[in-house]
Motif scaffolding. Structure first.
Motif, mmCIF file in Angstrom:
data_model
loop_
_atom_site.group_PDB
_atom_site.id
_atom_site.type_symbol
_atom_site.label_atom_id
_atom_site.label_comp_id
_atom_site.label_asym_id
_atom_site.label_seq_id
_atom_site.Cartn_x
_atom_site.Cartn_y
_atom_site.Cartn_z
ATOM 1 N N ALA A 47 18.167 59.059 38.104
ATOM 2 C CA ALA A 47 18.762 60.157 38.867
ATOM 3 C C ALA A 47 20.253 60.288 38.587
ATOM 4 O O ALA A 47 20.768 61.396 38.374
ATOM 5 N N PHE A 52 22.335 63.654 39.615
ATOM 6 C CA PHE A 52 21.892 63.810 40.993
ATOM 7 C C PHE A 52 22.561 62.756 41.870
ATOM 8 O O PHE A 52 22.874 61.644 41.409
ATOM 9 N N TRP A 65 19.137 63.596 45.259
ATOM 10 C CA TRP A 65 19.577 64.869 45.838
ATOM 11 C C TRP A 65 20.117 65.802 44.757
ATOM 12 O O TRP A 65 21.112 65.491 44.105
ATOM 13 N N ARG A 66 19.449 66.952 44.574
ATOM 14 C CA ARG A 66 19.987 68.029 43.737
ATOM 15 C C ARG A 66 20.554 69.096 44.663
ATOM 16 O O ARG A 66 19.825 69.786 45.364
ATOM 17 N N PHE A 101 10.166 63.972 40.690
ATOM 18 C CA PHE A 101 11.390 63.804 39.896
ATOM 19 C C PHE A 101 11.357 64.686 38.653
ATOM 20 O O PHE A 101 12.393 65.226 38.244
ATOM 21 N N LEU A 104 12.438 68.022 39.707
ATOM 22 C CA LEU A 104 13.890 68.026 39.884
ATOM 23 C C LEU A 104 14.596 68.137 38.530
ATOM 24 O O LEU A 104 15.544 68.928 38.367
ATOM 25 N N GLU A 105 14.127 67.357 37.552
ATOM 26 C CA GLU A 105 14.736 67.426 36.214
ATOM 27 C C GLU A 105 14.496 68.779 35.559
ATOM 28 O O GLU A 105 15.387 69.312 34.874
ATOM 29 N N GLU A 108 16.849 71.292 36.751
ATOM 30 C CA GLU A 108 18.147 71.061 36.111
ATOM 31 C C GLU A 108 18.114 71.522 34.654
ATOM 32 O O GLU A 108 19.054 72.162 34.179
ATOM 33 N N SER A 117 19.177 72.772 48.845
ATOM 34 C CA SER A 117 19.052 71.537 48.071
ATOM 35 C C SER A 117 17.590 71.126 47.958
ATOM 36 O O SER A 117 16.773 71.413 48.840
ATOM 37 N N VAL A 118 17.270 70.447 46.857
ATOM 38 C CA VAL A 118 15.946 69.860 46.672
ATOM 39 C C VAL A 118 16.136 68.352 46.583
ATOM 40 O O VAL A 118 16.973 67.874 45.804
ATOM 41 N N VAL A 120 14.235 64.553 46.192
ATOM 42 C CA VAL A 120 13.074 63.711 45.910
ATOM 43 C C VAL A 120 13.179 62.459 46.777
ATOM 44 O O VAL A 120 14.240 61.828 46.842
ATOM 45 N N THR A 405 7.257 74.577 44.642
ATOM 46 C CA THR A 405 8.676 74.335 44.935
ATOM 47 C C THR A 405 9.498 75.597 44.713
ATOM 48 O O THR A 405 10.333 75.976 45.547
#
Length: 420
Positions: A47, A52, A65-66, A101, A104-105, A108, A117-118, A120, A405
């Motif tokens: 992360a 993140f 946290w993103r 995750f 999340l990546e 990004e 915010s998103v 994980v 999401t």
């Protein structure tokens, strides 16, 4: 659609499976062990490498946290857990955490701009095999406190909960602490089904309607120890005879009489445990499950009645202790529609289903709308080193999570829509 990197996800699952990997291809990474700490550290490092923020809380839940543009909005939470059974598989829990995750990546990678915010999450001790009860992390998060009696809990290997928790938190000294519990907009979790329904139907996505209730009982039947060779039937007060007779009748009555019921004896022991002595005392655990709380009450009373009657007829006495009581839950209907629509966008079929196992989403559902996405596992096998999910199923599950999401981030769902 959010384009996920399937190869990266599969590689991550492999690398995490090596932490606590067993000779039979499974994983032994029980909660708050050194293996668990290594997995948490690897996830935190991944992360940080992507920029993140990483946080943990007093029960060692880990948050990646993103940031969104509006810090006043409650974040969207996605994730699962990393701990396993002693002879567990590589997908139970880790699949959901690493799929989250990957989402999340991918956000990004594609520079998806989000107001919200998103985050994980990797929950602490979902399995409950080393320290009971399970779902400690999500339970404490939803209640905003760690129950006082947890500090006295001792693991199956003799370790103390308080000490192991402190070591786990201290293993990430660079990670900032958050208070226990914070507002969230919604929660999504991908998990293997741990049953055969999806595979049998040939359907890649299960939209989970809810989770059946679970009760655990500790049962003790006390009799009288005596010589195995010299004590005739009329003089025996054999608690094992009483218990096994009762269990035989319960096995014949509970599940055959109700297809939604589950009845399991997970542990049984006899004392003093001598080959040539009638036991003085026997103990067992009882796990009962049902989606209807009224039927849970009825099954529990049946268990107590049958064991109590057999104990009395054998000159013994029975004692019962309810050690875990988790009511059934129903997941948010609008959120289920978001998942169903996400599957349709991904051009895969889905079906509604009930979860027979409890998950962290059950406890999060008490404070925010929660939803679960199931993917098939081979032969429905889980809590087993042979647990297997096809790579295509892994990727599809992550794609549906990613699309759901995006839908939530784009405001297609609101807490105000809740009618459950």
């Amino acid at each position: 659609m959010l384009t996920i990197n399937g190869g990266r996800l599969l590689a991550r699952l492999q690398s995490f499976a090596e932490i606590g990997g067993t000779a039979k291809g499974g994983v032994n990474r029980q909660a708050l062990t050194e293996g668990d700490r290594r997995a948490r550290k690897l996830l935190a490092e991944l992360a940080v490498a992507r920029g993140f923020e990483v946080f943990q809380d007093p029960v060692a839940n880990l948050f990646l946290w993103r940031k969104g543009h509006d810090a006043t909005l409650p974040p969207l939470l996605i994730g699962s857990h990393l701990d396993t059974q002693p002879a567990g598989g590589r997908f139970d829990g880790a699949l959901g955490t690493l799929s989250a995750f990957e989402v999340l990546e991918s956000l990004e990678d594609q520079d998806v701009q989000c107001e919200r915010s998103v985050v994980v999450v990797s929950w602490t001790n979902e399995e409950g095999c080393r320290f009971s009860p399970g779902c400690m992390g999500s339970m404490a998060f939803s209640e905003g406190m760690i129950p006082a009696n947890w500090g006295d809990k001792v693991a199956t290997d003799g370790a103390g909960f308080a000490e192991e928790l402190a070591l786990t938190i201290a293993s990430l000294p660079e990670v900032a602490m958050l208070p226990l519990g914070f507002p969230i907009d919604a929660y999504l979790e991908v998990h293997i089904e741990q049953g055969p329904s999806l595979e049998a139907a040939g359907i890649p996505i299960g939209v989970v309607k809810g989770i059946q209730g679970t009760r655990w009982l500790d049962v003790t039947v006390a009799g009288q120890t005596a010589h195995a060779g010299t004590t005739g039937l009329a003089w025996r007060r054999d608690p094992l005879h009483a218990l096994t007779a009762a269990l035989s009748s319960l096995y014949a009555a509970v599940m055959p009489g109700d297809p939604d019921a589950r009845f399991t004896i997970g542990r049984i022991s006899a004392e003093p445990g001598s080959v040539n002595a009638i036991p003085e005392e026997v103990r067992c655990t009882v796990d009962i499950r049902h989606p209807d709380p009224g039927r849970l009450d009825e099954i529990e009373e049946l268990v107590k009645s049958r064991i109590g009657q057999e104990a009395e007829s054998h000159g013994c006495r029975a004692q019962f202790s309810r050690v875990f009581d988790m009511p059934p839950c129903v997941f948010s209907e609008p959120l289920r529609e978001v998942i169903k629509d996400a599957a349709a966008v991904c051009k895969v079929e889905s079906m509604p289903m009930l979860s027979g196992a409890f998950h962290d989403a059950l406890f999060v559902n008490r404070i925010a709308p929660a939803g679960m996405i199931f993917v098939p596992c081979r032969d429905g096998l889980s809590h087993n080193e042979a647990e297997h999910v096809e790579p295509s199923g892994i990727i599809v599950g992550c794609e549906v999570l990613g699309q759901a999401t995006l839908s939530l981030l784009e405001g297609r769902f609101s807490v105000a829509d809740q009618s459950d």
